[in-house]
Design an enzyme around this catalytic site. Structure first.
Site, mmCIF file in Angstrom:
data_model
loop_
_atom_site.group_PDB
_atom_site.id
_atom_site.type_symbol
_atom_site.label_atom_id
_atom_site.label_comp_id
_atom_site.label_asym_id
_atom_site.label_seq_id
_atom_site.Cartn_x
_atom_site.Cartn_y
_atom_site.Cartn_z
ATOM 1 N N HIS A 65 7.296 -29.417 -14.968
ATOM 2 C CA HIS A 65 8.041 -30.620 -15.342
ATOM 3 C C HIS A 65 6.992 -31.690 -15.638
ATOM 4 O O HIS A 65 6.082 -31.886 -14.826
ATOM 5 C CB HIS A 65 8.961 -31.071 -14.205
ATOM 6 C CG HIS A 65 9.895 -29.992 -13.758
ATOM 7 N ND1 HIS A 65 10.986 -29.593 -14.497
ATOM 8 C CD2 HIS A 65 9.871 -29.192 -12.676
ATOM 9 C CE1 HIS A 65 11.608 -28.601 -13.869
ATOM 10 N NE2 HIS A 65 10.945 -28.339 -12.759
ATOM 11 N N GLU A 92 7.691 -11.157 -10.952
ATOM 12 C CA GLU A 92 7.196 -11.486 -9.611
ATOM 13 C C GLU A 92 7.715 -12.823 -9.098
ATOM 14 O O GLU A 92 7.192 -13.352 -8.125
ATOM 15 C CB GLU A 92 5.664 -11.510 -9.636
ATOM 16 C CG GLU A 92 5.016 -10.219 -10.096
ATOM 17 C CD GLU A 92 4.912 -10.082 -11.631
ATOM 18 O OE1 GLU A 92 5.355 -11.012 -12.335
ATOM 19 O OE2 GLU A 92 4.393 -9.060 -12.085
ATOM 20 N N SER A 93 8.712 -13.421 -9.717
ATOM 21 C CA SER A 93 9.396 -14.669 -9.323
ATOM 22 C C SER A 93 9.375 -15.686 -10.474
ATOM 23 O O SER A 93 9.969 -15.413 -11.500
ATOM 24 C CB SER A 93 8.902 -15.252 -8.008
ATOM 25 O OG SER A 93 9.336 -14.393 -6.944
ATOM 26 N N SER A 98 10.506 -29.846 -19.611
ATOM 27 C CA SER A 98 10.611 -28.897 -18.506
ATOM 28 C C SER A 98 10.528 -27.489 -19.079
ATOM 29 O O SER A 98 11.020 -27.228 -20.173
ATOM 30 C CB SER A 98 11.939 -29.060 -17.762
ATOM 31 O OG SER A 98 11.906 -30.192 -16.925
ATOM 32 N N CYS A 102 5.280 -12.920 -6.071
ATOM 33 C CA CYS A 102 5.277 -11.879 -5.049
ATOM 34 C C CYS A 102 4.319 -10.790 -5.511
ATOM 35 O O CYS A 102 3.935 -10.739 -6.671
ATOM 36 C CB CYS A 102 6.677 -11.305 -4.893
ATOM 37 S SG CYS A 102 7.858 -12.576 -4.405
#
Lengths: 131, 131
Positions: free
Chosen positions: B68, B62-63, B55, B83
């Site tokens: 995974h 921006e987020s 993972s 974003c």
């Protein structure tokens, strides 16, 4: 390992701005949410932006839990993506309460299953959950 | 700050198992994908599980970008949530090539906008993109 997972995309509105701007409090809340869902945390990262917001991610044995906040808008975008026997809806309830959200929207997506990625029937947008 | 974001939920099938099990290679690929999308990385975490999979999450200005993997199934679940002016579809193309995926499914969700969370028309499930 089973690839099937459930992914809740949650949007919280009307949240407490002070909580949304506090990385330590948000991390504690994410940990509490992960525990409520029955998930096991393997890593935790939070970051506070100059422009008020906070981002945080918990890597889980069962995938991840993330948050991005906009305190000035009272808004947070949260993802609970879990595989196995977790109960992400319990994590949602913890966040809803912990952020003191007035309103939430939740999109539920099934991933990694034999039929491919699927938006849950009845969970189409918009799906407001009023507290 | 603008709350509007675009979230690509991507599923890659028939991937190279060796790449899916290699945390360093996956992290490099995530970084490359973030750069292609025009995103700025603020934190990076990867974790290799005893049960083969990896993972990883990049926290972005921006987020986030997460992966995974299930090497034994040739499967990876990836999220590009950005974003602002990012172009997450470019990150998708980097992952598609970098994982040597035979097949991908992509669900595109608009978040944080005035109309709430929305699955993009034409991006309803299943939405296979053959390489």
């Amino acid at each position: 390992m089973e690839t099937t997972g459930r992914h809740l995309l949650c949007e919280y509105h009307g949240c407490d701005a002070q909580i949304l701007g506090d990385p330590a409090r948000l991390e504690a809340l994410l940990q509490q949410a992960a525990a409520a869902a029955g998930a096991t945390v393997v890593h935790s990262v939070t970051h506070r932006f100059a422009a008020l917001g906070v981002s945080g991610v918990l890597l889980l044995e069962e995938s991840h839990l993330s948050i991005h906040t906009w305190p000035e808008r009272g808004y947070a975008a949260v993802d609970f993506y879990t595989c196995g026997a977790c109960q992400p809806q319990r994590a949602h309830q913890v966040m809803l309460d912990g952020l003191r959200a007035e309103r939430a929207e939740v999109l539920v997506v099934d991933r990694g299953g034999p039929e491919g990625i699927r938006v849950r029937p009845g969970a189409q947008n918009p799906n407001p959950i009023l507290k």
